[in-house]
Design a protein around this motif. Structure first.
Motif, short mmCIF file in Angstrom:
data_model
loop_
_atom_site.label_atom_id
_atom_site.label_comp_id
_atom_site.label_asym_id
_atom_site.label_seq_id
_atom_site.Cartn_x
_atom_site.Cartn_y
_atom_site.Cartn_z
N UNK A 14 4.19 4.90 3.75
CA UNK A 14 3.43 6.12 4.05
C UNK A 14 4.19 7.35 3.58
N UNK A 15 3.79 7.89 2.43
CA UNK A 15 4.44 9.11 1.93
C UNK A 15 3.42 10.22 1.66
N UNK A 28 5.16 9.64 -4.17
CA UNK A 28 4.30 8.51 -4.50
C UNK A 28 4.35 8.15 -5.97
N UNK A 29 4.33 9.15 -6.83
CA UNK A 29 4.34 8.87 -8.27
C UNK A 29 5.69 8.31 -8.71
N UNK A 59 0.85 -1.20 0.00
CA UNK A 59 0.00 0.00 0.00
C UNK A 59 0.88 1.24 0.00
N UNK A 60 0.67 2.10 -0.99
CA UNK A 60 1.40 3.37 -1.07
C UNK A 60 0.41 4.50 -0.82
N UNK A 61 0.57 5.23 0.28
CA UNK A 61 -0.27 6.41 0.51
C UNK A 61 0.39 7.62 -0.17
N UNK A 121 -2.67 1.81 -4.73
CA UNK A 121 -2.39 3.26 -4.75
C UNK A 121 -3.71 4.03 -4.75
N UNK A 122 -4.47 3.96 -3.65
CA UNK A 122 -5.79 4.58 -3.61
C UNK A 122 -5.74 6.10 -3.64
#
Length: 320
Positions: free
Chosen positions: A69-70, A25-26, A16-18, A41-42
């Motif tokens: 968590x980013x 994130x990108x 999971x990438x926040x 990647x919600x």
């Protein structure tokens, strides 16, 4: 799940990438390692980190193997000075909600991204991980820094109280790169410099203003390198230190960043220093002893990084 390929075992994880729409994130999603795993990647509509109930429901439903968590509210000096309440509360709420919900959902591995803003303003450089909370924070981004310190401490406390939960914090130096913010109200140093120098060239101006005397020093790493470090951490999680700086190990003056951008953009004018403007800390260079011992180093030079970032800026300008 394990799959066998070329006689080696490859672990495919649900990651999971926040903050997947932000610069860090990108870059994480753009990295080739992202294709080796099942990445969640919600959007903020799917996972609103400001609402605890939404976070816990999402984690219980999807059960990721590890969280990166980013997500966060980020900005330069002007934005931090203008909105200190929002920078404190939004980042504090996002960090607290996600980390506590991860524990409640039984997720045992998490990589939290801190910030070099967490370090005291007058601490001797290079900044070591054990310098945190040993002095006054830099006033120009104090709210953001307090939120980042609190989230890192929550990760640390949870691990100490519940050792099977490994919540680790990476503290990157200043960042720039593709998908950066170029709006002067929200941008950090390098994208702001690129935009200012580009406009000056387009308008045939003879000079560009620099805040302060330009002697303050900053360590800026290309964001794609941080993404590489994060994926290295995902795949080598057990050996990743619980609190680790991520950086270059060297820095440049503000003047040198302007000169490098001018050379790449082709601006031949001069620079004027405005000594009435705030400049923040005189130096912010992180100690990379732990990072080096762990076995990772960034690969992108300043010239290559600014060139790629400028190309990304031009693409954005063309789409306007």
């Amino acid at each position: 799940m394990k799959i066998f390929k070329n006689e080696s075992v490859k672990i495919i994880m649900k990651v999971l990438v926040t903050g997947s729409s932000g610069m860090v994130g990108r870059n994480i999603l753009d990295h080739n390692k992202a294709h080796d795993h099942n990445v969640l990647s919600p959007s903020s509509n799917e996972l609103n980190l400001l609402l605890y109930e939404n976070v816990i429901q999402y984690l219980n439903k999807h059960k990721p193997d590890i969280i990166i968590h980013c997500a966060g509210k980020v900005g330069g000096i002007q934005a931090n000075l203008r909105e200190p309440v929002k920078f404190l509360l939004d980042n504090l709420d996002m960090g607290r909600n996600l980390v506590w919900a991860a524990y409640q959902a039984g997720i045992t591995r998490l990589i939290n991204l801190g910030s070099s803003c967490m370090y005291p303003r007058n601490t001797q450089n290079p900044l070591r991980e054990d310098d945190i909370l040993k002095g006054e924070l830099e006033p120009t981004n104090e709210g953001y820094a307090i939120a980042k310190v609190a989230t890192a401490k929550l990760c640390d406390y949870i691990h100490k109280e519940y050792p099977t939960y490994s919540y680790k914090t990476m503290i990157p130096c200043n960042l720039y790169g593709k998908w950066d913010k170029f709006d002067p109200d929200a941008s950090h140093l390098i994208p702001a410099v690129i935009r200012k120098v580009y406009i000056a060239k387009q308008l045939n101006e003879s000079s560009v203003e620099i805040w302060g005397d330009g002697q303050a020093r900053r360590e800026f790493m290309y964001a794609a390198d941080l993404a590489d470090c994060i994926w290295h951490g995902v795949e080598n999680f057990e050996s990743l230190p619980f609190l680790m700086n991520v950086g270059l190990g060297y820095d440049f003056s503000i003047n040198e960043y302007y000169e490098a951008a001018a050379k790449i953009i082709g601006f031949e004018g001069g620079f004027i220093h405005n000594l009435d403007k705030p400049v923040g800390m005189k130096q912010k260079l992180v100690d990379i002893t732990k990072q080096t011992a762990w076995g990772w180093r960034p690969a992108t030079t300043l010239s290559d990084g600014i060139t790629r970032t400028f190309e990304h800026f031009l693409m954005r300008e063309e789409r306007k």
